[in-house]
Design a protein around this motif. Structure first.
Motif, short mmCIF file in Angstrom:
data_model
loop_
_atom_site.label_atom_id
_atom_site.label_comp_id
_atom_site.label_asym_id
_atom_site.label_seq_id
_atom_site.Cartn_x
_atom_site.Cartn_y
_atom_site.Cartn_z
N GLU A 135 -34.16 -19.36 -4.71
CA GLU A 135 -34.69 -18.00 -4.64
C GLU A 135 -34.00 -17.10 -5.65
O GLU A 135 -32.77 -17.08 -5.75
N ARG B 124 -33.76 -13.13 -6.93
CA ARG B 124 -34.06 -11.75 -6.52
C ARG B 124 -33.90 -10.82 -7.72
O ARG B 124 -32.97 -10.95 -8.50
N ARG C 271 -38.65 -11.07 -4.65
CA ARG C 271 -38.13 -12.42 -4.52
C ARG C 271 -39.11 -13.40 -5.16
O ARG C 271 -40.29 -13.38 -4.86
N THR D 182 -39.44 -17.65 -6.79
CA THR D 182 -38.89 -19.00 -6.68
C THR D 182 -38.69 -19.62 -8.05
O THR D 182 -39.61 -19.61 -8.88
#
Length: 202
Positions: A177, A179, A189, A191
Motif C-alpha cells: 500500500e 499513501r 491509498r 497499490t
C-alpha cells in the motif's frame, strides 16, 4: 544510473526513503536467529540498521559513498560495516547467514549477476530475500521505475538461480500500500506491486 548520480541524489535529500526497514524485510526476517547479514544495494542501509538493532552483524554494500556516510550516522553504535562497492559483483570474505536485496532495479544481465552472487555468499542453510518492483507494477500499480527493462517477476529471479541448490520458501507477487496526499488535502491509498523471493541455500 551511475554512482555519481546516486551520490547527488542522496546528498540533495535528508532521507530519500523511510528510515524504517522495508515492510517485507521486517515481516519475512523477524523470526530468524541473528547471525551475519549482507544488505546489497543498501542505500543508507535502513534494512542493515534494522537487522543490527535485532542482534545481527550486518554489512551494508552500496556504490554511493554519500548514502553510506548518511547511513553510518543513522546507525550510531550499531554493528554495521559500511562498504562502498558494486552490489552486482562484491563478495564477502566469509559465507554469511543472510543476504537482503531490496529494490535493486537493474537490467536483466546485471540482475542475474547480482542474484547469483548474492546466493553464493550464503553458507548452506542461509537465506536470500529479494524484494523488487514487479513487472506488472508498470501497468497495474503505482510508482516505481517506469523502465520495463529494470523490472522483474519472481519467476525471473528463480530463473536467475537455475542450476544452484535452491530451496524455495516463497516466490510471488505481493501488494504494497502506498499513501499520498490527494488534491483535496486528504490521503489517497494506492497499490504497488512487488515481487518477493525467499530462498534457502541447500
Amino acid at each position: 544510473m551511475d554512482a555519481r548520480a546516486w551520490d547527488e541524489r542522496y546528498a540533495a535529500a535528508k532521507l530519500v526513503w523511510s528510515r524504517e526497514p522495508n515492510q517485507f524485510v521486517a515481516t519475512e526476517l523477524a523470526d530468524l536467529t541473528p547471525g551475519t547479514a549482507v544488505d546489497l544495494a543498501a542505500g543508507k542501509g535502513r534494512n542493515a540498521i534494522w537487522l543490527a538493532s535485532r542482534g545481527w552483524s550486518a554489512t551494508a554494500v552500496d556504490f554511493s559513498q554519500v548514502a553510506l556516510d548518511k547511513g553510518a550516522r543513522l546507525a550510531g553504535e550499531l554493528d554495521v560495516t559500511w562498504v562502498c562497492a558494486d552490489a552486482t559483483t562484491w563478495h564477502p570474505q566469509a559465507p554469511v547467514d543472510l543476504v537482503v536485496v531490496a529494490y535493486l532495479q537493474v537490467p536483466a544481465d546485471d540482475r542475474r549477476r547480482a542474484v547469483r552472487c548474492a546466493f553464493t555468499m550464503l553458507r548452506p542453510g542461509g537465506t536470500l530475500l529479494l524484494v523488487a518492483h514487479d513487472s506488472t507494477n508498470l501497468a497495474e500499480g503505482t510508482g516505481g521505475p517506469q523502465d520495463p527493462s529494470v523490472l522483474m517477476t519472481a519467476e525471473d529471479v528463480l530463473a536467475d538461480l537455475e542450476g544452484l541448490e535452491v530451496e524455495v520458501l516463497r516466490a510471488e507477487r505481493v501488494a504494497r500500500e502506498v499513501r499520498s496526499a490527494d488534491e483535496h488535502g486528504g490521503e489517497e491509498r494506492r497499490t504497488a506491486w512487488d515481487c518477493l523471493v525467499r530462498v534457502v541455500r541447500g
